[in-house]
Design a protein around this motif. Structure first.
Motif, mmCIF file in Angstrom:
data_model
loop_
_atom_site.group_PDB
_atom_site.id
_atom_site.type_symbol
_atom_site.label_atom_id
_atom_site.label_comp_id
_atom_site.label_asym_id
_atom_site.label_seq_id
_atom_site.Cartn_x
_atom_site.Cartn_y
_atom_site.Cartn_z
ATOM 1 N N ASN A 41 -62.475 -17.559 -7.199
ATOM 2 C CA ASN A 41 -62.576 -16.771 -5.971
ATOM 3 C C ASN A 41 -61.727 -17.325 -4.827
ATOM 4 N N ARG A 42 -61.634 -18.649 -4.726
ATOM 5 C CA ARG A 42 -61.025 -19.262 -3.544
ATOM 6 C C ARG A 42 -59.666 -19.904 -3.785
ATOM 7 N N HIS A 43 -59.394 -20.347 -4.993
ATOM 8 C CA HIS A 43 -58.148 -21.082 -5.241
ATOM 9 C C HIS A 43 -57.345 -20.460 -6.380
ATOM 10 N N LYS A 44 -57.466 -19.169 -6.523
ATOM 11 C CA LYS A 44 -56.783 -18.473 -7.608
ATOM 12 C C LYS A 44 -55.268 -18.496 -7.431
ATOM 13 N N ASN A 45 -54.825 -18.610 -6.171
ATOM 14 C CA ASN A 45 -53.390 -18.598 -5.901
ATOM 15 C C ASN A 45 -52.682 -19.856 -6.416
ATOM 16 N N LEU A 46 -53.452 -20.866 -6.853
ATOM 17 C CA LEU A 46 -52.846 -22.080 -7.384
ATOM 18 C C LEU A 46 -52.512 -21.958 -8.866
ATOM 19 N N LEU A 47 -52.935 -20.873 -9.513
ATOM 20 C CA LEU A 47 -52.666 -20.691 -10.932
ATOM 21 C C LEU A 47 -51.240 -20.211 -11.157
ATOM 22 N N ASP A 48 -50.614 -20.764 -12.178
ATOM 23 C CA ASP A 48 -49.289 -20.300 -12.600
ATOM 24 C C ASP A 48 -49.488 -19.435 -13.835
ATOM 25 N N ASN A 49 -49.654 -18.138 -13.608
ATOM 26 C CA ASN A 49 -49.992 -17.217 -14.691
ATOM 27 C C ASN A 49 -48.737 -16.669 -15.356
ATOM 28 N N SER A 50 -47.828 -17.575 -15.696
ATOM 29 C CA SER A 50 -46.609 -17.132 -16.360
ATOM 30 C C SER A 50 -46.803 -17.123 -17.869
ATOM 31 N N GLU A 51 -45.879 -16.523 -18.567
ATOM 32 C CA GLU A 51 -46.022 -16.344 -20.016
ATOM 33 C C GLU A 51 -46.044 -17.699 -20.727
ATOM 34 N N GLY A 52 -46.924 -17.814 -21.701
ATOM 35 C CA GLY A 52 -46.988 -19.023 -22.509
ATOM 36 C C GLY A 52 -47.814 -20.141 -21.912
ATOM 37 N N ARG A 53 -48.545 -19.879 -20.829
ATOM 38 C CA ARG A 53 -49.317 -20.938 -20.177
ATOM 39 C C ARG A 53 -50.819 -20.763 -20.372
ATOM 40 N N CYS A 54 -51.220 -19.949 -21.314
ATOM 41 C CA CYS A 54 -52.643 -19.774 -21.616
ATOM 42 C C CYS A 54 -52.975 -20.569 -22.870
ATOM 43 N N MET A 55 -53.633 -21.707 -22.678
ATOM 44 C CA MET A 55 -53.991 -22.554 -23.810
ATOM 45 C C MET A 55 -54.970 -21.862 -24.761
ATOM 46 N N ALA A 56 -55.736 -20.906 -24.242
ATOM 47 C CA ALA A 56 -56.701 -20.204 -25.087
ATOM 48 C C ALA A 56 -56.007 -19.446 -26.217
ATOM 49 N N ASP A 57 -54.723 -19.087 -26.011
ATOM 50 C CA ASP A 57 -53.984 -18.394 -27.064
ATOM 51 C C ASP A 57 -53.774 -19.266 -28.295
ATOM 52 N N LEU A 58 -53.941 -20.584 -28.134
ATOM 53 C CA LEU A 58 -53.722 -21.513 -29.245
ATOM 54 C C LEU A 58 -55.028 -21.912 -29.928
ATOM 55 N N CYS A 59 -56.128 -21.308 -29.497
ATOM 56 C CA CYS A 59 -57.436 -21.711 -30.014
ATOM 57 C C CYS A 59 -57.559 -21.531 -31.522
ATOM 58 N N GLY A 60 -56.929 -20.508 -32.046
ATOM 59 C CA GLY A 60 -56.998 -20.289 -33.484
ATOM 60 C C GLY A 60 -56.473 -21.477 -34.264
#
Length: 277
Positions: free
Chosen positions: A132-151
């Motif tokens: 809610n408060r610090h969302k602007n600190l996220l770098d939501n660029s492609e390939g930066r979601c570690m959850a995609d590697l969970c498999g």
């Protein structure tokens, strides 16, 4: 004797308080390192900055990074190997990494935000605060979601979902194995030297071999990082402090007993002298 017992009780209480203080200092020492930088970082935030919706599971990203940190990085560090820039397992490729590093955990029900110092009763409330408060600190660029590697990284096991499925999905196991092998190829190219070649083989055994319907294969067969248990550390500190006190108590007790025997003998001699001949 009563005065001596009171002194011993005071010494024990002081020792326990000292041990508790040492443990609290040890636990919070790391957290205090970034407090100053956190305050300056807040000044750079733009409240009107536009942010995109994040479609990445923070919980599963955390589990993926825990698997990397515990079961891979100790061996990478031992080889003194640097992960290449294209490797998705690098810490910089975790969009939540900065926020996770700014979590301050003082106690089981005491979590703090390293950016604004607000306190929360549980980690999930701190996660909501970051959203809610610090969302602007996220770098939501492609390939930066570690959850995609969970498999590939066995996140379900890291999240303690250990109940076995009734039937193995061979297609899903094959997809996860291919993802796992692609991570091994990109992070540890076998043409980049002996260290990379050894780590490539290690990654296949540590993570990829378990992606099969053969129930005999288990993930992380090589083990992981050895972590010091806080309770064990606390026990060691208390032992070091209380052991000398124990010997002091024994010494004082023996001295008092010896003094009592001497007094008794003296009184006996005085009594014998007073008897008429």
């Amino acid at each position: 004797m009563l005065r001596c017992a009171g002194r011993l009780a005071s010494l024990l209480l002081a020792a326990l308080l000292s041990a508790s203080s040492l443990i609290l200092v040890a636990e919070s020492h790391e957290d205090q390192g970034f407090h100053g930088a956190a305050g300056s970082r807040i000044l750079l935030q733009d409240p009107h900055q536009h942010t995109h919706d994040v479609h990445c599971s923070r919980e599963r990203s955390r589990a993926a990074w825990e698997a990397i940190d515990e079961y891979l990085m100790p061996f990478v560090e031992k080889e003194k190997y640097e992960l290449p820039s294209k490797c998705r397992l690098r810490p910089v490729n975790d969009m939540f990494r900065e926020q996770e590093q700014h979590k301050i955990h003082f106690d089981i029900n005491d979590w703090r935000c390293g950016f604004c110092k607000k306190a929360f009763r549980a980690e999930k409330f701190l996660d909501q605060h970051f959203e809610n408060r610090h969302k602007n600190l996220l770098d939501n660029s492609e390939g930066r979601c570690m959850a995609d590697l969970c498999g590939a990284l066995h996140c379900d096991l890291m999240m303690e979902f250990k109940k076995p499925k009734s039937k193995c999905n061979a297609a899903a196991a094959l997809r996860n194995r291919h993802l796992c092998e692609s991570l091994a190829d990109s992070c540890f190219p076998i043409n980049q030297g002996l260290a990379a070649s050894r780590l490539h083989e290690f990654f296949l055994r540590q993570f990829c071999d378990a992606h099969t319907c053969n129930r005999g294969a288990k993930p992380f067969p090589k083990g992981g990082r050895k972590q010091t248990n806080r309770f064990y550390l606390a026990l060691c500190v208390l032992t070091l402090i209380l052991l000398p006190l124990f010997y002091l108590i024994v010494f004082l007790h023996q001295r008092e007993m010896k003094k009592g025997v001497q007094d008794l003998r003296r009184f006996s001699k005085i009594g014998q002298k007073k008897k008429p001949s």
